[in-house]
Motif scaffolding. Structure first.
Motif, PDB file in Angstrom:
ATOM      1  N   GLU A 164       0.819  -1.214   0.000  1.00 31.40           N
ATOM      2  CA  GLU A 164       0.000   0.000   0.000  1.00 31.40           C
ATOM      3  C   GLU A 164       0.853   1.264   0.000  1.00 31.40           C
ATOM      4  O   GLU A 164       0.436   2.293  -0.538  1.00 31.40           O
ATOM      5  CB  GLU A 164      -0.919  -0.004   1.223  1.00 31.40           C
ATOM      6  CG  GLU A 164      -1.991  -1.085   1.201  1.00 31.40           C
ATOM      7  CD  GLU A 164      -2.924  -0.937   0.011  1.00 31.40           C
ATOM      8  OE1 GLU A 164      -3.409   0.185  -0.231  1.00 31.40           O
ATOM      9  OE2 GLU A 164      -3.164  -1.944  -0.675  1.00 31.40           O
ATOM     10  N   GLU A 165       2.047   1.209   0.606  1.00 27.45           N
ATOM     11  CA  GLU A 165       2.897   2.409   0.639  1.00 27.45           C
ATOM     12  C   GLU A 165       3.238   2.883  -0.766  1.00 27.45           C
ATOM     13  O   GLU A 165       3.199   4.089  -1.063  1.00 27.45           O
ATOM     14  CB  GLU A 165       4.182   2.130   1.423  1.00 27.45           C
ATOM     15  CG  GLU A 165       3.982   1.853   2.901  1.00 27.45           C
ATOM     16  CD  GLU A 165       3.622   0.404   3.166  1.00 27.45           C
ATOM     17  OE1 GLU A 165       3.528  -0.379   2.177  1.00 27.45           O
ATOM     18  OE2 GLU A 165       3.412   0.050   4.344  1.00 27.45           O
ATOM     19  N   MET A 166       3.584   1.945  -1.634  1.00 24.24           N
ATOM     20  CA  MET A 166       3.919   2.318  -3.010  1.00 24.24           C
ATOM     21  C   MET A 166       2.713   2.918  -3.720  1.00 24.24           C
ATOM     22  O   MET A 166       2.827   3.936  -4.412  1.00 24.24           O
ATOM     23  CB  MET A 166       4.427   1.094  -3.771  1.00 24.24           C
ATOM     24  CG  MET A 166       4.849   1.370  -5.213  1.00 24.24           C
ATOM     25  SD  MET A 166       3.471   1.252  -6.430  1.00 24.24           S
ATOM     26  CE  MET A 166       3.026  -0.478  -6.288  1.00 24.24           C
ATOM     27  N   LYS A 167       1.558   2.338  -3.558  1.00 18.06           N
ATOM     28  CA  LYS A 167       0.355   2.815  -4.250  1.00 18.06           C
ATOM     29  C   LYS A 167      -0.022   4.228  -3.791  1.00 18.06           C
ATOM     30  O   LYS A 167      -0.310   5.111  -4.610  1.00 18.06           O
ATOM     31  CB  LYS A 167      -0.800   1.840  -4.010  1.00 18.06           C
ATOM     32  CG  LYS A 167      -0.563   0.446  -4.588  1.00 18.06           C
ATOM     33  CD  LYS A 167      -1.712  -0.482  -4.243  1.00 18.06           C
ATOM     34  CE  LYS A 167      -1.543  -1.847  -4.889  1.00 18.06           C
ATOM     35  NZ  LYS A 167      -0.299  -2.538  -4.481  1.00 18.06           N
ATOM     36  N   VAL A 168       0.002   4.456  -2.489  1.00 23.97           N
ATOM     37  CA  VAL A 168      -0.340   5.784  -1.963  1.00 23.97           C
ATOM     38  C   VAL A 168       0.713   6.804  -2.380  1.00 23.97           C
ATOM     39  O   VAL A 168       0.380   7.958  -2.695  1.00 23.97           O
ATOM     40  CB  VAL A 168      -0.488   5.718  -0.426  1.00 23.97           C
ATOM     41  CG1 VAL A 168      -0.673   7.121   0.146  1.00 23.97           C
ATOM     42  CG2 VAL A 168      -1.673   4.844  -0.047  1.00 23.97           C
ATOM     43  N   THR A 169       1.975   6.410  -2.420  1.00 23.46           N
ATOM     44  CA  THR A 169       3.040   7.337  -2.804  1.00 23.46           C
ATOM     45  C   THR A 169       2.897   7.780  -4.257  1.00 23.46           C
ATOM     46  O   THR A 169       3.089   8.965  -4.583  1.00 23.46           O
ATOM     47  CB  THR A 169       4.413   6.684  -2.587  1.00 23.46           C
ATOM     48  OG1 THR A 169       4.550   6.321  -1.209  1.00 23.46           O
ATOM     49  CG2 THR A 169       5.536   7.633  -2.972  1.00 23.46           C
ATOM     50  N   VAL A 170       2.578   6.845  -5.149  1.00 22.84           N
ATOM     51  CA  VAL A 170       2.396   7.204  -6.559  1.00 22.84           C
ATOM     52  C   VAL A 170       1.265   8.220  -6.712  1.00 22.84           C
ATOM     53  O   VAL A 170       1.387   9.216  -7.436  1.00 22.84           O
ATOM     54  CB  VAL A 170       2.116   5.939  -7.404  1.00 22.84           C
ATOM     55  CG1 VAL A 170       1.702   6.316  -8.821  1.00 22.84           C
ATOM     56  CG2 VAL A 170       3.348   5.048  -7.448  1.00 22.84           C
ATOM     57  N   ILE A 171       0.164   7.998  -6.022  1.00 20.95           N
ATOM     58  CA  ILE A 171      -0.962   8.922  -6.099  1.00 20.95           C
ATOM     59  C   ILE A 171      -0.576  10.283  -5.516  1.00 20.95           C
ATOM     60  O   ILE A 171      -0.860  11.342  -6.093  1.00 20.95           O
ATOM     61  CB  ILE A 171      -2.179   8.340  -5.361  1.00 20.95           C
ATOM     62  CG1 ILE A 171      -2.637   7.041  -6.035  1.00 20.95           C
ATOM     63  CG2 ILE A 171      -3.321   9.340  -5.319  1.00 20.95           C
ATOM     64  CD1 ILE A 171      -3.698   6.281  -5.254  1.00 20.95           C
ATOM     65  N   ALA A 172       0.105  10.276  -4.362  1.00 20.94           N
ATOM     66  CA  ALA A 172       0.472  11.526  -3.699  1.00 20.94           C
ATOM     67  C   ALA A 172       1.447  12.345  -4.536  1.00 20.94           C
ATOM     68  O   ALA A 172       1.367  13.582  -4.547  1.00 20.94           O
ATOM     69  CB  ALA A 172       1.080  11.222  -2.327  1.00 20.94           C
ATOM     70  N   LEU A 173       2.357  11.704  -5.253  1.00 20.78           N
ATOM     71  CA  LEU A 173       3.308  12.446  -6.078  1.00 20.78           C
ATOM     72  C   LEU A 173       2.596  13.224  -7.183  1.00 20.78           C
ATOM     73  O   LEU A 173       2.908  14.389  -7.445  1.00 20.78           O
ATOM     74  CB  LEU A 173       4.330  11.478  -6.683  1.00 20.78           C
ATOM     75  CG  LEU A 173       5.436  10.986  -5.747  1.00 20.78           C
ATOM     76  CD1 LEU A 173       6.276   9.918  -6.444  1.00 20.78           C
ATOM     77  CD2 LEU A 173       6.307  12.140  -5.289  1.00 20.78           C
ATOM     78  N   GLY A 174       1.646  12.573  -7.850  1.00 20.88           N
ATOM     79  CA  GLY A 174       0.904  13.269  -8.899  1.00 20.88           C
ATOM     80  C   GLY A 174       0.090  14.429  -8.368  1.00 20.88           C
ATOM     81  O   GLY A 174       0.031  15.505  -8.980  1.00 20.88           O
ATOM     82  N   VAL A 175      -0.530  14.245  -7.204  1.00 22.32           N
ATOM     83  CA  VAL A 175      -1.332  15.317  -6.607  1.00 22.32           C
ATOM     84  C   VAL A 175      -0.442  16.470  -6.153  1.00 22.32           C
ATOM     85  O   VAL A 175      -0.771  17.649  -6.351  1.00 22.32           O
ATOM     86  CB  VAL A 175      -2.156  14.764  -5.426  1.00 22.32           C
ATOM     87  CG1 VAL A 175      -2.892  15.882  -4.709  1.00 22.32           C
ATOM     88  CG2 VAL A 175      -3.142  13.711  -5.917  1.00 22.32           C
ATOM     89  N   ALA A 176       0.684  16.162  -5.534  1.00 28.93           N
ATOM     90  CA  ALA A 176       1.561  17.193  -4.993  1.00 28.93           C
ATOM     91  C   ALA A 176       2.084  18.125  -6.073  1.00 28.93           C
ATOM     92  O   ALA A 176       2.155  19.344  -5.872  1.00 28.93           O
ATOM     93  CB  ALA A 176       2.730  16.546  -4.236  1.00 28.93           C
ATOM     94  N   VAL A 177       2.443  17.582  -7.215  1.00 26.37           N
ATOM     95  CA  VAL A 177       2.967  18.417  -8.300  1.00 26.37           C
ATOM     96  C   VAL A 177       1.888  19.374  -8.799  1.00 26.37           C
ATOM     97  O   VAL A 177       2.145  20.566  -9.014  1.00 26.37           O
ATOM     98  CB  VAL A 177       3.509  17.541  -9.439  1.00 26.37           C
ATOM     99  CG1 VAL A 177       3.870  18.392 -10.649  1.00 26.37           C
ATOM    100  CG2 VAL A 177       4.735  16.764  -8.975  1.00 26.37           C
ATOM    101  N   SER A 178       0.662  18.885  -8.990  1.00 26.35           N
ATOM    102  CA  SER A 178      -0.432  19.761  -9.428  1.00 26.35           C
ATOM    103  C   SER A 178      -0.710  20.849  -8.412  1.00 26.35           C
ATOM    104  O   SER A 178      -0.912  22.026  -8.774  1.00 26.35           O
ATOM    105  CB  SER A 178      -1.705  18.930  -9.669  1.00 26.35           C
ATOM    106  OG  SER A 178      -1.507  17.971 -10.686  1.00 26.35           O
ATOM    107  N   MET A 179      -0.711  20.502  -7.132  1.00 28.38           N
ATOM    108  CA  MET A 179      -0.965  21.490  -6.098  1.00 28.38           C
ATOM    109  C   MET A 179       0.156  22.525  -6.053  1.00 28.38           C
ATOM    110  O   MET A 179      -0.103  23.726  -5.930  1.00 28.38           O
ATOM    111  CB  MET A 179      -1.090  20.803  -4.738  1.00 28.38           C
ATOM    112  CG  MET A 179      -2.320  19.940  -4.575  1.00 28.38           C
ATOM    113  SD  MET A 179      -3.873  20.852  -4.791  1.00 28.38           S
ATOM    114  CE  MET A 179      -3.674  22.169  -3.622  1.00 28.38           C
ATOM    115  N   TYR A 180       1.389  22.069  -6.149  1.00 35.68           N
ATOM    116  CA  TYR A 180       2.517  23.001  -6.067  1.00 35.68           C
ATOM    117  C   TYR A 180       2.503  23.979  -7.239  1.00 35.68           C
ATOM    118  O   TYR A 180       2.630  25.202  -7.034  1.00 35.68           O
ATOM    119  CB  TYR A 180       3.833  22.234  -6.047  1.00 35.68           C
ATOM    120  CG  TYR A 180       5.035  23.147  -6.194  1.00 35.68           C
ATOM    121  CD1 TYR A 180       5.539  23.830  -5.099  1.00 35.68           C
ATOM    122  CD2 TYR A 180       5.629  23.356  -7.431  1.00 35.68           C
ATOM    123  CE1 TYR A 180       6.614  24.690  -5.230  1.00 35.68           C
ATOM    124  CE2 TYR A 180       6.712  24.213  -7.571  1.00 35.68           C
ATOM    125  CZ  TYR A 180       7.196  24.875  -6.474  1.00 35.68           C
ATOM    126  OH  TYR A 180       8.257  25.737  -6.609  1.00 35.68           O
TER     127      TYR A 180
END
Length: 298
Positions: A164-180
């Motif tokens: 689950e760590e890998m799956k959540v990390t992949v999702i969080a990376l995409g969201v973080a870039v858009s937010m930033y």
């Protein structure tokens, strides 16, 4: 003898007309000319909004799909009809398979969205309010922007495994870039006169952030949030088909092995419904939070 006829007032007093004289004529309206605005203005905006108007497009797509299936233009082996999909969805709900997979997918998407939003906003504020932060953070994040999160899957699997760590990390990376990207862009575009005014009023750092930074960057935050919500669903679709044992993507991957197009479409519809609903929720929050703005969106 002269007859007096009362007429409309002209100037200060009544006008006197002799018998047989023609009444005064009202002059015809004249063209105000090209430089004068006319009384009837042409509307250039998109017009008035309709309640639930955004449902018209999806409803038309479903109607077209239904008509093509009923008329025999769609081969059910390639694309199942709406009736078959609804029946399959009912069976999946009755067995509890759909609910279990949906809850797991929502948990993954929610965690990735949360961590991505928080990290993206913190990085945007650090880079936007400090030259040191800008020099240290903006360059690496712009490089990450050019690298799709999915391209980092092999490395993330090597580091974090397939849990689950890998799956959540992949999702969080995409969201973080858009937010930033969006929050940073609006934050750095705040008019410098407001900063000078805050300095003249001797505002502290906390007051400056609360009264200037947050209102100025809030529109960019919501743009990034909408894109981040979409990124979370896109990332979820991919990670759930990589060595997953649960989730909507896993259910679709299993259906692919047995050529069950109706189950695949149920999964796609679930993704679409959640994506549309989450975007509508963000829009509603944005309208309330930014009610002071007058825009074409209404």
């Amino acid at each position: 003898m002269t007859d007096l006829l009362p007429t409309a007032r002209t100037g200060g007093g009544p006008a006197v007309l002799t018998k047989g004289a023609a009444p005064p004529q009202t002059p015809p309206p004249q063209d105000p000319g090209p430089g004068v605005a006319r009384s009837t203005r042409r509307r250039l905006g998109p017009g008035r909004s309709l309640p639930f108007g955004r449902l018209i497009g999806p409803a038309l797509l479903v109607a077209l799909w239904w008509a093509a299936s009923a008329s025999g233009y769609l081969d059910p082996r390639i694309l199942s009809g709406p009736g078959s999909v609804i029946s399959t969805a009912g069976d999946l709900v009755a067995t509890g398979r759909l609910q279990d997979n949906v809850l797991i997918s929502l948990q993954r998407a929610g965690l990735g969205l949360f961590f991505g939003v928080v990290s993206g906003v913190v990085l945007a504020v650090a880079a936007g309010l400090s030259r040191t932060g800008e020099y240290l953070l903006d360059g690496p994040l712009q490089i990450k922007r050019a690298i799709p999160s999915l391209a980092m899957l092999p490395l993330l699997i090597l580091w974090l495994g397939i849990g689950e760590e890998m799956k959540v990390t992949v999702i969080a990376l995409g969201v973080a870039v858009s937010m930033y990207i969006n929050t940073y862009a609006f934050l750095t575009s705040i008019d410098s006169r407001y900063v000078e005014l805050a300095e003249g009023l001797d505002l502290g750092r906390a007051q400056f952030i609360r009264k200037v930074v947050i209102p100025g960057s809030l529109p960019g935050f919501f743009v990034g949030l909408r894109l981040g919500v979409t990124s979370s669903w896109v990332g979820l679709i991919v990670v759930e088909q990589i060595n997953a044992t649960s989730g909507i993507g896993y259910m679709m991957f299993q259906a692919q092995q047995y050529a069950q197009s109706d189950v695949i479409i149920v999964g796609l519809v679930a993704y679409g419904v959640f994506g549309f609903a989450s975007d509508a929720a963000v829009r509603a929050i944005e309208r309330r939070a930014l009610s002071w703005r007058r825009t074409l969106a209404g």
